[in-house]
Design a protein around this motif. Structure first.
Motif, mmCIF file in Angstrom:
data_model
loop_
_atom_site.group_PDB
_atom_site.id
_atom_site.type_symbol
_atom_site.label_atom_id
_atom_site.label_comp_id
_atom_site.label_asym_id
_atom_site.label_seq_id
_atom_site.Cartn_x
_atom_site.Cartn_y
_atom_site.Cartn_z
ATOM 1 N N TYR A 7 0.842 -1.191 0.000
ATOM 2 C CA TYR A 7 0.000 0.000 0.000
ATOM 3 C C TYR A 7 0.876 1.240 0.000
ATOM 4 O O TYR A 7 2.034 1.222 0.422
ATOM 5 C CB TYR A 7 -0.956 0.040 1.209
ATOM 6 N N ILE A 8 0.309 2.333 -0.492
ATOM 7 C CA ILE A 8 0.884 3.664 -0.336
ATOM 8 C C ILE A 8 -0.165 4.505 0.370
ATOM 9 O O ILE A 8 -1.310 4.594 -0.083
ATOM 10 C CB ILE A 8 1.257 4.315 -1.676
ATOM 11 N N LEU A 16 -5.942 16.088 -0.870
ATOM 12 C CA LEU A 16 -6.477 16.049 -2.233
ATOM 13 C C LEU A 16 -5.882 14.960 -3.122
ATOM 14 O O LEU A 16 -5.854 15.095 -4.345
ATOM 15 C CB LEU A 16 -6.273 17.414 -2.909
ATOM 16 N N MET A 17 -5.429 13.858 -2.535
ATOM 17 C CA MET A 17 -4.746 12.854 -3.347
ATOM 18 C C MET A 17 -5.670 11.771 -3.904
ATOM 19 O O MET A 17 -5.291 11.053 -4.826
ATOM 20 C CB MET A 17 -3.623 12.206 -2.543
ATOM 21 N N SER A 18 -6.877 11.634 -3.366
ATOM 22 C CA SER A 18 -7.787 10.608 -3.899
ATOM 23 C C SER A 18 -8.509 11.154 -5.125
ATOM 24 O O SER A 18 -9.664 11.585 -5.068
ATOM 25 C CB SER A 18 -8.797 10.152 -2.844
ATOM 26 N N GLN A 19 -7.795 11.157 -6.239
ATOM 27 C CA GLN A 19 -8.330 11.597 -7.529
ATOM 28 C C GLN A 19 -8.057 10.481 -8.539
ATOM 29 O O GLN A 19 -7.033 9.793 -8.459
ATOM 30 C CB GLN A 19 -7.656 12.890 -7.997
ATOM 31 N N TYR A 62 -2.693 -1.184 -3.046
ATOM 32 C CA TYR A 62 -3.756 -0.349 -2.478
ATOM 33 C C TYR A 62 -3.219 1.059 -2.254
ATOM 34 O O TYR A 62 -2.031 1.256 -1.977
ATOM 35 C CB TYR A 62 -4.264 -0.926 -1.151
ATOM 36 N N LEU A 63 -4.114 2.027 -2.361
ATOM 37 C CA LEU A 63 -3.822 3.411 -2.032
ATOM 38 C C LEU A 63 -4.779 3.851 -0.933
ATOM 39 O O LEU A 63 -5.982 3.590 -1.008
ATOM 40 C CB LEU A 63 -3.997 4.316 -3.254
ATOM 41 N N ILE A 64 -4.236 4.517 0.080
ATOM 42 C CA ILE A 64 -5.043 5.063 1.166
ATOM 43 C C ILE A 64 -4.874 6.576 1.104
ATOM 44 O O ILE A 64 -3.765 7.091 1.299
ATOM 45 C CB ILE A 64 -4.575 4.532 2.541
ATOM 46 N N LEU A 65 -5.972 7.293 0.819
ATOM 47 C CA LEU A 65 -5.824 8.715 0.555
ATOM 48 C C LEU A 65 -7.137 9.458 0.751
ATOM 49 O O LEU A 65 -8.201 8.854 0.913
ATOM 50 C CB LEU A 65 -5.287 8.954 -0.870
ATOM 51 N N ASP A 97 -0.148 -9.475 7.056
ATOM 52 C CA ASP A 97 -1.243 -10.349 6.644
ATOM 53 C C ASP A 97 -2.457 -9.529 6.216
ATOM 54 O O ASP A 97 -2.757 -8.486 6.804
ATOM 55 C CB ASP A 97 -1.649 -11.282 7.794
ATOM 56 N N ASN A 98 -3.155 -9.999 5.196
ATOM 57 C CA ASN A 98 -4.422 -9.409 4.762
ATOM 58 C C ASN A 98 -4.295 -7.904 4.542
ATOM 59 O O ASN A 98 -4.875 -7.089 5.262
ATOM 60 C CB ASN A 98 -5.532 -9.709 5.775
ATOM 61 N N SER A 99 -3.537 -7.536 3.522
ATOM 62 C CA SER A 99 -3.269 -6.123 3.242
ATOM 63 C C SER A 99 -4.549 -5.323 3.029
ATOM 64 O O SER A 99 -4.651 -4.170 3.454
ATOM 65 C CB SER A 99 -2.375 -6.003 2.007
ATOM 66 N N GLU A 100 -5.526 -5.934 2.374
ATOM 67 C CA GLU A 100 -6.762 -5.206 2.083
ATOM 68 C C GLU A 100 -7.491 -4.820 3.362
ATOM 69 O O GLU A 100 -7.889 -3.661 3.540
ATOM 70 C CB GLU A 100 -7.671 -6.043 1.185
ATOM 71 N N GLN A 101 -7.641 -5.760 4.280
ATOM 72 C CA GLN A 101 -8.355 -5.462 5.516
ATOM 73 C C GLN A 101 -7.575 -4.473 6.372
ATOM 74 O O GLN A 101 -8.163 -3.596 7.022
ATOM 75 C CB GLN A 101 -8.631 -6.743 6.302
ATOM 76 N N ASN A 102 -6.259 -4.587 6.380
ATOM 77 C CA ASN A 102 -5.454 -3.640 7.149
ATOM 78 C C ASN A 102 -5.604 -2.226 6.600
ATOM 79 O O ASN A 102 -5.685 -1.260 7.367
ATOM 80 C CB ASN A 102 -3.986 -4.059 7.140
ATOM 81 N N ALA A 103 -5.630 -2.096 5.285
ATOM 82 C CA ALA A 103 -5.812 -0.771 4.676
ATOM 83 C C ALA A 103 -7.174 -0.194 5.071
ATOM 84 O O ALA A 103 -7.295 1.001 5.394
ATOM 85 C CB ALA A 103 -5.689 -0.864 3.168
ATOM 86 N N ILE A 104 -8.195 -1.027 5.052
ATOM 87 C CA ILE A 104 -9.528 -0.583 5.458
ATOM 88 C C ILE A 104 -9.546 -0.200 6.934
ATOM 89 O O ILE A 104 -10.151 0.807 7.326
ATOM 90 C CB ILE A 104 -10.570 -1.673 5.149
ATOM 91 N N ASN A 105 -8.870 -0.981 7.761
ATOM 92 C CA ASN A 105 -8.812 -0.663 9.185
ATOM 93 C C ASN A 105 -8.138 0.686 9.441
ATOM 94 O O ASN A 105 -8.547 1.448 10.330
ATOM 95 C CB ASN A 105 -8.068 -1.762 9.943
ATOM 96 N N VAL A 106 -7.091 0.972 8.671
ATOM 97 C CA VAL A 106 -6.430 2.277 8.772
ATOM 98 C C VAL A 106 -7.423 3.391 8.474
ATOM 99 O O VAL A 106 -7.519 4.388 9.199
ATOM 100 C CB VAL A 106 -5.223 2.347 7.816
ATOM 101 N N ALA A 107 -8.188 3.220 7.395
ATOM 102 C CA ALA A 107 -9.160 4.246 7.000
ATOM 103 C C ALA A 107 -10.266 4.399 8.041
ATOM 104 O O ALA A 107 -10.702 5.518 8.346
ATOM 105 C CB ALA A 107 -9.746 3.895 5.638
ATOM 106 N N LYS A 108 -10.711 3.296 8.597
ATOM 107 C CA LYS A 108 -11.758 3.354 9.619
ATOM 108 C C LYS A 108 -11.277 4.090 10.863
ATOM 109 O O LYS A 108 -12.010 4.913 11.447
ATOM 110 C CB LYS A 108 -12.209 1.941 9.986
#
Length: 392
Positions: free
Chosen positions: A182-183, A189-192, A205-208, A231-242
């Motif tokens: 992930y980055i 303004l980076m989620s474009q 994955y991008l978290i922005l 482990d489970n990069s997708e869920q970790n990225a979502i957890n960061v956002a949450k």
């Protein structure tokens, strides 16, 4: 033959001796996960960016998997502690033990948003902290897809006025040879779609954020355990956002934040669908005159002040383009791209429409911004999404 055997034995002994003394060729242990936090803080938010280091240190004790957290710091307000750009690390064993800060390398004064420096630092991280997986956090000022413009926009970074275009950043990441799970952009303004498309091959994955990020940035004391998890990069990225939203909803003094998690291997399909819609509804682009775009800025715009008219909610644009009849294949693919989105806007910086919010923005060409339009045509999204066939 006897002499050859003696020489061979001496060579083996010499090799063992050099290895035991920690010679340059000593193998560096490969860890499971290395996270690089790349902080460009030689600017007016230096103190705010610097505070993220303490936040990371606070969160490291909660990490439940072994790994290495590396920080590159280039900041103007901490010359006593860091007189020059510095690369340092922390080792964690996943059981609550955290090493003391260890300086890996110092650098002479340099432009930390130049391609050459970014590549060199990434290669140093790979050499000194090899890992099975890498992740990247980029923290500084930013203005999304926009071109570098000293009077208005930063694109990404601000090192005493120096910035980097997103396509150039993409090239630097590619030339480093590292693919990231992930980055995370701790920047505004980076989620474009334009940014995500340029970086689609750099990370899984991008978290922005599609809008502004408060100066406090991400709550690293809460999310470091997810950032270092292998482990489970997708869920970790979502957890960061949450946790980002939870922090700004329940803990920070100003309740504002927008966030999205983008799955990069789905964005090419989104570009293809967008291109087909652009062709089908090309005649509707005439609706986006100055009056309509100003309306969009007021209701769906993500930029403010000098960044007015630079980014709008992508789904809102597609709804207007298709006469309020967004094709189902677009909606389905957008959900595959933006796998998590949320916001909190009790303290309003811009208007967020809960019925249309997609977590990702886009540019709508505007006759009043010729410089932006010229640069927009150089981005990969311009042709991938079909803008090149519309006359813009």
């Amino acid at each position: 033959m006897k002499n050859i055997k003696i020489l061979s034995l001496l060579f083996v002994c010499l090799s063992i001796f050099l290895s035991a003394c920690g010679g340059d060729d000593t193998p560096v242990p490969v860890t499971v996960k290395t996270v690089l936090m790349y902080l460009v803080g030689d600017n007016d938010i230096s103190n705010d960016i610097y505070n993220n280091i303490a936040s990371v240190e606070r969160g490291l004790s909660e990490v439940t998997s072994p790994g290495t957290f590396v920080i590159y710091w280039d900041g103007g307000s901490r010359k006593g502690e860091f007189p020059v750009p510095t690369l340092f690390k922390y080792e964690v064993d996943g059981k609550g033990s955290v090493s003391k800060r260890e300086v890996i390398k110092t650098y002479s004064s340099q432009n930390s948003v130049s391609n050459e420096v970014i590549i060199n630092v990434l290669k140093d991280v790979e050499a000194y902290c090899p890992a099975e997986k890498y992740s990247l956090i980029l923290g500084s000022h930013a203005t999304g897809w926009l071109p570098v413009d000293h009077s208005k926009s930063r694109s990404f970074g601000d090192d005493r006025g120096a910035k980097i275009h997103i396509p150039d950043l993409s090239v630097a990441l590619k030339q480093s040879g590292i693919h990231f799970d992930y980055i995370l952009f701790d920047a505004c303004l980076m989620s474009q779609v334009e940014v995500a498309y340029e970086l689609r091959n750099a990370a899984d994955y991008l978290i922005l954020s599609p809008a502004e990020v408060m100066s406090a940035g991400f709550p690293y004391f809460k999310i470091t355990k997810y950032l270092l998890s292998a482990d489970n990069s997708e869920q970790n990225a979502i957890n960061v956002a949450k946790d980002f939203i939870d922090y700004y909803k329940n803990e920070y003094s100003y309740s504002w934040g927008t966030i999205a998690v983008i799955k990069t291997n789905e964005i090419s399909a989104l570009a293809n669908i967008t291109c087909s819609i652009m062709k089908r509804y090309q005649d509707n682009l005439v609706k986006f005159d100055n009056r309509k775009i100003d309306y969009f800025q007021a209701h769906y715009g993500y930029g403010r002040s000098s960044l007015d008219h630079s980014a709008y909610d992508f789904r809102a644009f597609m709804r207007e383009l298709t006469d309020n009849n967004i094709p189902s294949d677009f909606e389905e693919q957008l959900e595959r791209v933006v796998i998590y989105k949320n916001y909190v806007d009790d303290y309003k910086l811009v208007n967020i429409d809960s019925d249309i919010y997609s977590g990702i923005g886009c540019y709508i060409p505007d006759t009043r911004y010729s410089k932006w339009n010229t640069y927009f045509r150089t981005l990969q999204w311009y042709s991938a999404a079909g803008w090149d066939e519309t006359g813009w």
